[in-house]
Scaffold this motif. Structure first.
Motif, PDB file in Angstrom:
ATOM      1  N   ASN A  53       0.829  -1.212   0.000  1.00  0.00           N
ATOM      2  CA  ASN A  53       0.000   0.000   0.000  1.00  0.00           C
ATOM      3  C   ASN A  53       0.859   1.256   0.000  1.00  0.00           C
ATOM      4  OD1 ASN A  53      -2.233  -1.647   0.138  1.00  0.00           O
ATOM      5  ND2 ASN A  53      -2.509  -1.423   2.340  1.00  0.00           N
ATOM      6  N   PHE A  54       1.928   1.204   0.754  1.00  0.00           N
ATOM      7  CA  PHE A  54       2.858   2.334   0.834  1.00  0.00           C
ATOM      8  C   PHE A  54       3.439   2.643  -0.541  1.00  0.00           C
ATOM      9  CE2 PHE A  54       7.201   3.937   1.605  1.00  0.00           C
ATOM     10  CZ  PHE A  54       6.940   5.015   2.441  1.00  0.00           C
ATOM     11  N   CYS A  55       3.868   1.625  -1.247  1.00  0.00           N
ATOM     12  CA  CYS A  55       4.454   1.823  -2.576  1.00  0.00           C
ATOM     13  C   CYS A  55       3.412   2.305  -3.579  1.00  0.00           C
ATOM     14  CB  CYS A  55       5.085   0.522  -3.063  1.00  0.00           C
ATOM     15  SG  CYS A  55       6.558   0.016  -2.126  1.00  0.00           S
ATOM     16  N   GLU A  56       2.188   1.800  -3.458  1.00  0.00           N
ATOM     17  CA  GLU A  56       1.124   2.232  -4.364  1.00  0.00           C
ATOM     18  C   GLU A  56       0.848   3.724  -4.245  1.00  0.00           C
ATOM     19  OE1 GLU A  56      -1.560  -1.892  -4.523  1.00  0.00           O
ATOM     20  OE2 GLU A  56      -1.997  -0.329  -3.042  1.00  0.00           O
ATOM     21  N   GLN A  57       0.990   4.268  -3.047  1.00  0.00           N
ATOM     22  CA  GLN A  57       0.661   5.665  -2.795  1.00  0.00           C
ATOM     23  C   GLN A  57       1.892   6.562  -2.680  1.00  0.00           C
ATOM     24  OE1 GLN A  57      -2.189   5.998   0.446  1.00  0.00           O
ATOM     25  NE2 GLN A  57      -3.270   4.169  -0.200  1.00  0.00           N
ATOM     26  N   PHE A  58       3.062   6.002  -2.941  1.00  0.00           N
ATOM     27  CA  PHE A  58       4.302   6.764  -2.808  1.00  0.00           C
ATOM     28  C   PHE A  58       4.284   7.934  -3.799  1.00  0.00           C
ATOM     29  CE2 PHE A  58       8.880   7.571  -3.017  1.00  0.00           C
ATOM     30  CZ  PHE A  58       9.238   7.422  -1.682  1.00  0.00           C
ATOM     31  N   PRO A  59       4.582   9.148  -3.326  1.00  0.00           N
ATOM     32  CA  PRO A  59       4.402  10.340  -4.171  1.00  0.00           C
ATOM     33  C   PRO A  59       5.598  10.615  -5.082  1.00  0.00           C
ATOM     34  CG  PRO A  59       5.116  10.996  -2.003  1.00  0.00           C
ATOM     35  CD  PRO A  59       4.958   9.494  -1.948  1.00  0.00           C
ATOM     36  N   GLU A  60       5.337  11.365  -6.109  1.00  0.00           N
ATOM     37  CA  GLU A  60       6.404  11.856  -6.970  1.00  0.00           C
ATOM     38  C   GLU A  60       7.275  12.832  -6.180  1.00  0.00           C
ATOM     39  OE1 GLU A  60       4.806  13.596 -10.456  1.00  0.00           O
ATOM     40  OE2 GLU A  60       3.931  11.734 -11.219  1.00  0.00           O
ATOM     41  N   GLY A  61       8.523  12.931  -6.593  1.00  0.00           N
ATOM     42  CA  GLY A  61       9.439  13.836  -5.914  1.00  0.00           C
ATOM     43  C   GLY A  61      10.265  13.175  -4.837  1.00  0.00           C
ATOM     44  N   GLN A  62       9.952  11.912  -4.510  1.00  0.00           N
ATOM     45  CA  GLN A  62      10.734  11.095  -3.587  1.00  0.00           C
ATOM     46  C   GLN A  62      11.079   9.800  -4.319  1.00  0.00           C
ATOM     47  OE1 GLN A  62      11.614  12.199  -0.217  1.00  0.00           O
ATOM     48  NE2 GLN A  62      10.971  14.040  -1.314  1.00  0.00           N
ATOM     49  N   THR A  63      12.117   9.088  -3.853  1.00  0.00           N
ATOM     50  CA  THR A  63      12.618   7.920  -4.578  1.00  0.00           C
ATOM     51  C   THR A  63      12.565   6.654  -3.735  1.00  0.00           C
ATOM     52  OG1 THR A  63      14.114   9.284  -5.904  1.00  0.00           O
ATOM     53  CG2 THR A  63      14.608   6.932  -5.776  1.00  0.00           C
ATOM     54  N   LEU A  64      11.858   5.644  -4.254  1.00  0.00           N
ATOM     55  CA  LEU A  64      11.913   4.302  -3.661  1.00  0.00           C
ATOM     56  C   LEU A  64      13.222   3.666  -4.131  1.00  0.00           C
ATOM     57  CD1 LEU A  64       8.266   2.982  -4.108  1.00  0.00           C
ATOM     58  CD2 LEU A  64       9.438   3.450  -1.951  1.00  0.00           C
ATOM     59  N   TYR A  65      14.148   3.508  -3.209  1.00  0.00           N
ATOM     60  CA  TYR A  65      15.510   3.119  -3.586  1.00  0.00           C
ATOM     61  C   TYR A  65      15.814   1.643  -3.312  1.00  0.00           C
ATOM     62  CZ  TYR A  65      20.618   3.456  -3.972  1.00  0.00           C
ATOM     63  OH  TYR A  65      21.930   3.283  -4.340  1.00  0.00           O
ATOM     64  N   GLY A  66      15.326   1.106  -2.172  1.00  0.00           N
ATOM     65  CA  GLY A  66      15.685  -0.266  -1.839  1.00  0.00           C
ATOM     66  C   GLY A  66      14.702  -0.915  -0.887  1.00  0.00           C
ATOM     67  N   VAL A  67      14.762  -2.247  -0.784  1.00  0.00           N
ATOM     68  CA  VAL A  67      13.871  -3.000   0.097  1.00  0.00           C
ATOM     69  C   VAL A  67      14.616  -4.199   0.648  1.00  0.00           C
ATOM     70  CG1 VAL A  67      12.925  -4.271  -1.886  1.00  0.00           C
ATOM     71  CG2 VAL A  67      11.654  -4.204   0.275  1.00  0.00           C
TER      72      VAL A  67
END
Length: 324
Positions: free
Chosen positions: A17-31
């Protein structure tokens, strides 16, 4: 706003859910996952996260990660957050941020010592509607807050003792998973630190709290009343009652609108702000702002809500294994 690199610890349902709603302007970098590399890889594939780590330690050792989102089970939050702060990472942690007030105080001190932000991913603290309602209080001169009421329940099959919510080892139960929302709702409106007046709990066979009620007050003579249940689905409705009117907030966990009722005329007005589908995105943006400014405006609410839950469990005599 600065673009920060985010790492995720715990690739479960809430992380999706967090990734689905993650906003533009920030970067999902690792898991990373401590239990299933396959789950971490699946999350990375689905959301195009470029880096998958074989352990939490490996993720925390990467100097390119600025902020860590903790999405593990309740009992693991304290250790996960402590490790992340020790590694020099800012932390956004799923609610409840810890199991009790002592753990929270320790982690807040560690964050302060290292000049890091520790923020609770509590949607109620970040949904734009709540700030808008407080503005309406001033615009309409509603006077003092008199009371806050909220309940929350879901129907869990108590006969199936394998689920997380019924597992004492995982700090399951109604309070930490459901009650925290109602208490956070109250704290969002209250103008002074609340204290517990009375609480009663009914346990499930597994030892977790099935249902409970609580009454709170504060120095400004504001009252709160609550009920929580694992075994009975109840209305997700919150009320904030002022001297000259009140708000009805349906679906108050992630609300887009509330109804204002004028105390003199009974006329109703619908007030809107924000979007439900962006709830976790608001958490990310508020966290990024907190990191950028060095200030967490939600910190005291988390402390106060945790104090209430700790006091409630002390009255019940409910202790989680990880607290012993």
């Amino acid at each position: 706003m600065t673009n920060y690199n985010w790492g995720i610890i715990g690739p479960g349902r809430i992380a999706v859910n967090f990734c689905e709603q993650f906003p533009e302007g920030q970067t999902l970098y690792g898991v990373a996952s401590a239990h299933s590399l396959a789950k971490a890889q699946a999350l990375a594939t689905e959301f195009k996260i470029p880096h998958v780590y074989p352990s939490h330690e490996a993720l925390l050792a990467d100097p390119k990660i600025d902020v860590v989102y903790i999405a593990t089970t309740n009992n693991a939050h304290y250790e996960n957050i402590k490790a992340a702060l020790a590694a020099g990472k800012h932390v956004l942690a799923e609610k409840p941020v810890t199991l009790n007030s002592a753990q929270l105080a320790e982690l807040n001190q560690l964050a302060a010592d290292k000049k890091l932000i520790l923020m609770e991913a509590q949607t109620i603290y970040h949904m734009p509607l709540y700030q808008r309602l407080l503005e309406v209080v001033q615009e309409k001169k509603l006077g003092n807050l008199k009371s806050v009421q909220a309940s929350l329940g879901m129907h869990v099959d108590l006969a199936d003792k394998t689920g997380r919510l019924l597992n004492l080892d995982l700090a399951g139960g109604a309070l930490l998973d459901l009650g925290i929302y109602a208490l956070s709702f109250a704290r969002r409106f209250m103008t002074a630190t609340p204290k517990l007046e009375k609480t009663v709990m009914i346990p499930a066979e597994t030892g977790v709290d099935d249902g409970s009620v609580a009454i709170i007050s504060n120095a400004n003579q504001e009252l709160g009343s609550f009920s929580f249940s694992l075994s009975a689905r109840g209305p997700e409705v919150g009320y904030a009652v002022y001297e000259r009117g009140y708000f009805i907030v349906n679906h108050y966990l992630r609300p887009e609108q509330a109804i204002f009722v004028d105390g003199e005329t009974d006329q109703q007005q619908v007030i809107t702000a924000g979007e439900n589908k962006r709830a976790m995105g608001y958490e990310v943006l508020d966290m990024a702002t907190a990191v950028e400014t060095g200030t967490n405006p939600t910190a005291s609410w988390t402390v106060d809500t945790m104090a209430l839950m700790t006091a409630m469990r002390q009255e019940w005599g409910l202790v989680y294994p990880d607290e012993k």
